[in-house]
Design a protein around this motif. Structure first.
Motif: not given
Length: 569
Positions: A305-317, A319-334
């Motif tokens: 939503s507009p309350a989310a952070g924005v960033f420039n996608r690595p492959d996007s041309y 500027e500052g037009t994609q909302y995003y959600q960052a999620i930390e990922v971890s496991v106990q079993t490889s």
């Protein structure tokens, strides 16, 4: 409808291929040489991801010559299907071939030498608007070529077996969580050159080839190449690799299906003997076989939503037009895990190691995906997760300023911990919540100054008759960004966009993009692409049928107004 065109931008993508010409290479008699001279060659299958003009440049200590073919190459008929050739176009006895490639169409680049019977290593770099797949292959021939100067190949062999006592690992390209038995074989040679390694077994084998070392818990590391069914025997691998004397290589023999057992042999062929030694590799994380390993599911829901952070996608041309959600990922079993999205919006997933800075989205990036999920327009990522390591999944969208709910589903050998968080950034980005869309237009009619030309057909070839009316329109925008073109007419239009200039006698030169019927209206062209500010482009409006006449208009939308004026050509 036009999403793939976001990548058809004014940029240069480089690809490369390295190999060598040896006495074990294929050879043929060049048409411009005497009948008693032979030339070693390497045939490389070329496939471009995006239509456009590409350069192929050789780099070698030997004097190289390049031949470029359409569809196929027969060494006994070297003039057949030949499109282009070059000897010293890049200077220093190296070739340079410039060719217009149609996306996903097969071409063949043949690398050979100016002098007969010359050997040595070489590399080829390809540059153009998109990535190019360069894969060596052995072409078939309608008439075998023989010569008395050939050197008999040297054969080597090793026999082994796969059983429940063998080591197990998760194949890099496997979608199963079950383990695969494998045998690791150290490979070394005393004579540098091209070698083939093939399997012979009643099992369906796969071969993975590594440089320096192999760790079964990290099977992607040091991987050079892999093959499944290219061997001379059905369901057997066949690898063709350049081996450097004194270097250490690892061949891993495994199977297509999980936990298959049986005997196998490895046969080699090349300019010298190969030392093949079975060994047990060390691993930072032992992989255990489990015949009853049920996949474990995890899930997380979120919102963009507009309350989310924005960033420039690595492959996007944009500027500052994609909302995003960052999620930390971890496991106990490889192990191998899949992470897929489920949403009514078109999602895009980026996967990072250790940390994520939205102002530096290329840093620590492991992989990305757009539409490989099980659900339409949803990402699907398959990654090897190491227990104790920290990973970041970034959920964003394909289009600008898209909002909506999403869910993340995981699948793997254990539970996945998913924790949303707000990453720190070295340079905050500000969302523009009301991006302006500016329209521009141009109207005219055909014929325009009675100009005609031979336009391109659907295969990228020039049509036989110069009987298509056209008008060339100069396009200049004041602000860089994504722009959309649409035609409007009572007749069936076609559109071609060129970089800087247009020569009606050479309609393939400087061509960026073309379209026939992708516009908003029936039988009208339409395309979307990135335009650079103050850079001149030429839009050529023409017709689907010969000698069609009538009025037309072209509309443009984008972040700024565009200057559209008739070009002299």
């Amino acid at each position: 409808m036009f999403r793939y065109l976001e990548y058809a931008v004014e940029r240069t993508v480089s690809s490369s291929y390295s190999s060598g010409l040896t006495v074990a290479s294929g050879f043929y008699i060049r048409e411009d040489a005497s009948s008693d001279e032979i030339f070693y060659y390497q045939a490389i299958q070329v496939t471009a991801s995006i239509s456009g003009t590409y350069n192929f440049i050789s780099d070698s200590e030997i004097d190289t010559v390049g031949y470029f073919y359409e569809n196929s190459f027969d060494p006994s008929v070297p003039g057949e299907n030949l499109i282009l050739t070059d000897d010293d176009g890049n200077g220093n006895r190296q070739f340079l071939i410039e060719a217009f490639l149609e996306a996903e169409r097969v071409y063949v680049l043949v690398v050979t030498t100016f002098d007969s019977s010359e050997t040595g290593t070489f590399s080829v770099s390809a540059s153009g608007p998109g990535a190019v797949d360069l894969n060596s292959f052995t072409p078939s021939t309608s008439q075998p070529i023989t010569t008395t100067t050939t050197v008999a190949p040297v054969l080597s062999a090793l026999s082994g077996g796969l059983s429940s006592a063998a080591g197990v690992f998760h194949r890099p390209d496997s979608h199963d969580e079950d383990a695969f038995y494998y045998q690791a074989i150290e490979v070394s040679v005393q004579t540098s050159g091209m070698y083939t390694l093939t399997s012979d077994s009643k099992l369906d084998t796969i071969g993975y080839f590594y440089h320096d070392s192999f760790d079964p818990s990290v099977p992607e590391n040091n991987l050079i190449t892999v093959d499944d069914d290219s061997g001379d025997i059905s369901l057997q691998f066949g690898l063709e690799v350049y081996l450097q004397a004194g270097n250490k290589y690892i061949l891993v023999v495994t199977t297509h299906e999980t936990q298959e057992t049986g005997d196998f042999s490895v046969l080699t062929n090349g300019p010298g003997p190969i030392e093949l030694t079975s060994f047990t590799p060390s691993t930072i994380q032992p992989v255990l076989a489990s015949t009853t390993a049920a996949p474990i599911l995890s899930a997380l829901s979120g919102e963009l939503s507009p309350a989310a952070g924005v960033f420039n996608r690595p492959d996007s041309y944009d500027e500052g037009t994609q909302y995003y959600q960052a999620i930390e990922v971890s496991v106990q079993t490889s192990g191998m895990y899949t992470l897929t999205s489920d949403s009514e919006i078109d999602t895009f997933g980026y996967f990072y190691h250790d940390s994520f800075d939205p102002s530096l989205p290329e840093n620590n990036l492991i992989t990305a995906d757009d539409d490989s999920g099980d659900i339409s327009l949803q990402f699907g990522l398959e990654v090897y997760l190491q227990a104790g390591n920290k990973y970041i999944l970034v959920v964003t969208t394909h289009g600008m300023y898209e909002t909506g709910d999403f869910s993340i589903l995981t699948h793997g050998p254990d539970h996945v911990e998913l924790n949303p968080f707000t990453p720190s950034t070295s340079q905050p980005l500000i969302a523009v919540t009301t991006p302006a869309v500016v329209s521009s237009a141009f109207s005219s009619e055909l014929p325009f100054n009675n100009l005609k030309f031979a336009r391109l057909d659907y295969d990228g070839e020039v049509t036989d008759n110069a009987s298509y009316y056209y008008q060339a329109i100069e396009v200049v925008v004041s602000t860089s960004g994504m722009y959309t073109f649409n035609s409007h007419s009572d007749f069936d239009t076609m559109g071609y966009l060129y970089d800087t200039s247009f020569d009606s006698s050479k309609p393939t030169e400087k061509l960026i993009i073309e379209d026939d019927d992708s516009g908003d209206e029936i039988h009208q062209f339409g395309f979307k692409l990135f335009l650079e500010a103050e850079h001149t482009y030429i839009l050529v409006v023409t017709t689907h049928l010969e000698e069609q006449t009538g009025s037309f208009s072209v509309s443009m939308t984008g972040p700024a107004s565009a200057v559209l004026r008739s070009s002299a050509k």
